[in-house]
Enzyme design. Structure first.
Site, PDB file in Angstrom:
ATOM      1  CG  HIS A   1      36.124  35.463  30.378  1.00 56.44           C
ATOM      2  ND1 HIS A   1      35.397  35.053  31.734  1.00 56.44           N
ATOM      3  CD2 HIS A   1      37.201  35.660  31.251  1.00 56.44           C
ATOM      4  CE1 HIS A   1      35.843  35.303  32.922  1.00 56.44           C
ATOM      5  NE2 HIS A   1      37.064  35.620  32.466  1.00 56.44           N
TER       6      HIS A   1
ATOM      7  CG  ASN B   1      41.861  40.658  35.451  1.00 56.04           C
ATOM      8  OD1 ASN B   1      41.925  40.838  34.347  1.00 56.04           O
ATOM      9  ND2 ASN B   1      42.473  39.674  35.905  1.00 56.04           N
TER      10      ASN B   1
ATOM     11  CG  HIS C   1      49.600  33.688  34.742  1.00 56.06           C
ATOM     12  ND1 HIS C   1      49.517  34.983  35.366  1.00 56.06           N
ATOM     13  CD2 HIS C   1      48.358  33.134  34.948  1.00 56.06           C
ATOM     14  CE1 HIS C   1      48.334  35.180  35.963  1.00 56.06           C
ATOM     15  NE2 HIS C   1      47.562  34.191  35.683  1.00 56.06           N
TER      16      HIS C   1
ATOM     17  CG  ASP D   1      38.966  32.552  32.734  1.00 53.58           C
ATOM     18  OD1 ASP D   1      39.540  33.799  32.506  1.00 53.58           O
ATOM     19  OD2 ASP D   1      38.929  32.198  33.625  1.00 53.58           O
TER      20      ASP D   1
ATOM     21  NE  ARG E   1      47.070  38.137  32.188  1.00 56.18           N
ATOM     22  CZ  ARG E   1      46.078  37.338  33.084  1.00 56.18           C
ATOM     23  NH1 ARG E   1      45.109  38.378  33.734  1.00 56.18           N
ATOM     24  NH2 ARG E   1      46.151  36.216  33.518  1.00 56.18           N
TER      25      ARG E   1
HETATM   26 ZN   LIG Z   1      37.093  35.054  36.419  1.00 58.82          ZN
END
Ligand SMILES: [Zn+2]
Length: 432
Positions: free
Chosen positions: A68, A102, A317, A313, A72
């Site tokens: 995970h 994503n 950012h 995860d 980006r």
């Molecule tokens: Zn998630």
């Protein structure tokens, strides 16, 4: 440390070899030839003409596997790129990562899968596996063409970052994913209950006046997905489990024979919501850091096998994204470079689990969860290895960070145990 980059045939001698398959740590020596493990002998030294790396101080384990990570690229290269993300992974001891969908555009088309795979190969610092999006644009409305995504190489499907609100869409997604033997990774969070939340709902959120997300937001979502996995017979993997109730739901579903697995992140296993007291936006993650009882339940889940593996995860950012009012800051922290040290310090050094357990949770178990190669140390296997000094005490400093983003609350943390570097197909990359 060691200038070992250019050597293609060599011995790593006298290391404590952590073999998660054989479930033991034993002193031995490994011969690497042409990117593969050519030989393993259970002795401290070897007689050879090849160069020998003296690894007596170190533990040698299979390279870590992360299920995970948010790399980006494409779309958010100001936060991370495949190149910087792979470098961060290697610095953290990872030789394989699964990147989430994503991006912008989302990974809902074979062309995006191909782009990422090609780019990762060019960079060549880490194996990058791709999770394709479950639905078009990750909007939770129309399921993707899984046949084409699978042909392009995706290893799992996920709308991670978003929960598929429509249960009928999720049912179809599970059914079609199952036809293509692809596991579905679910980000379990009821979007309405969690809407505009800043942290875990509890005493601290009340005191700080921040809107909280209740444990129920996660548990409702996990319940539904367990039921749908049972209904469809599909393979469900629950991402970043964070509450005691969710651990219990996964435990019960496993007992019923549901084809379900679950992961926990280093931050949910070691940090709790009281830390948000200082409004540090680097502690704002999704799902949020929970209470002390939840952390304990996650650890119990690791010990009894309810939680199958650790996953970072890793969510980069940029500084400008995070350097705003707490309410405005996006959720996420980076994690690839600190995962091992953080867990070794908090769990292994404090006697919660032993080193071999941690190695299993970061190698063979995540690999088995999604059916990936890797996570093994065996003859003929690719020489994807991590070299660890379990005794080194060190401070995690901002200048060490390889990731393009620096959003971690762990800058300044003291750790015991440090990744020295990885061999990717026998090629050394130093982490120190
Ligand atoms: Zn998630």
């Amino acid at each position: 440390m060691i200038d070992w980059k250019d050597k293609r045939e060599f011995w790593i001698a006298g290391a404590r070899i952590a073999d998660p398959e054989a479930e033991r740590i034993r002193v031995g020596s490994v011969c690497v030839q042409k990117g593969r493990i050519a030989e393993i002998v259970w002795q401290k030294s070897v007689e050879t003409d090849l160069p020998v790396l003296d690894a007596e101080r170190f533990v040698l384990a299979p390279g870590f596997v992360d299920l995970h990570a948010h790399l980006r690229e494409p779309g958010y290269e100001e936060k991370e790129t495949i190149e910087t993300g792979s470098a961060a992974a290697a610095a953290g001891g990872y030789t394989s990562v699964v990147c989430m969908a994503n991006t912008n555009p989302a990974i809902d088309d074979p062309s995006v899968v191909e782009y990422i795979s090609c780019r990762a190969q060019q960079v060549g610092r880490c194996r990058v596996y791709v999770a394709g999006a479950l639905t078009k644009g990750r909007l939770g409305e129309i399921i993707n063409e899984y046949y084409h995504l699978k042909r392009a190489g995706v290893v799992a499907l996920s709308d991670d970052g978003a929960y598929v609100t429509n249960s009928q869409v999720m049912r179809s997604a599970l059914e079609y994913a199952n036809l293509h033997a692809l596991p579905v990774i679910s980000h379990c969070e009821d979007a309405f209950l969690a809407s505009s939340s800043q942290m875990n709902e509890g005493y601290t959120s009340t005191r700080l006046g921040l809107k909280g997300s209740p444990a129920a937001a996660e548990e409702i979502a996990v319940s539904r997905d367990c039921m749908l996995a049972q209904l469809t017979g599909a393979r469900l993997h629950v991402a970043h489990v964070s509450t005691a109730g969710a651990v219990e739901l996964v435990r019960r579903a496993k007992k019923k024979g549901t084809r379900i697995t679950a992961e926990a992140t280093p931050h949910h296993l070691t940090l709790d919501d009281r830390l948000l007291d200082g409004y540090d936006a680097n502690l704002k993650v999704n799902p949020p850091l929970r209470g002390v009882k939840d952390v304990e339940a996650l650890r119990a889940g690791l010990l009894d096998g309810t939680i199958d593996c650790v996953a970072t995860d890793h969510a980069p950012h940029s500084e400008i994204d995070k350097d705003v009012e707490f309410d405005e800051a996006p959720a996420g922290m980076i994690g690839l470079e600190t995962a091992f040290a953080q867990l070794h310090t908090e769990l292994v050094a404090k006697g919660v689990i032993d080193l071999l357990d941690l190695v299993k949770l970061m190698t063979i178990k995540p690999a088995a969860t999604l059916g990936l190669p890797g996570g093994r140390i065996a003859r003929e296997a690719p020489a994807d290895l991590v070299l660890i000094d379990p005794a080194e005490e060190w401070t995690f400093e901002k200048r060490l960070i390889r990731s393009r983003s620096k959003n971690t609350p762990l800058v300044g943390a003291r750790f015991t145990g440090r990744v020295q570097g990885v061999f990717l197909e026998g090629k050394w990359q130093s982490a120190v």
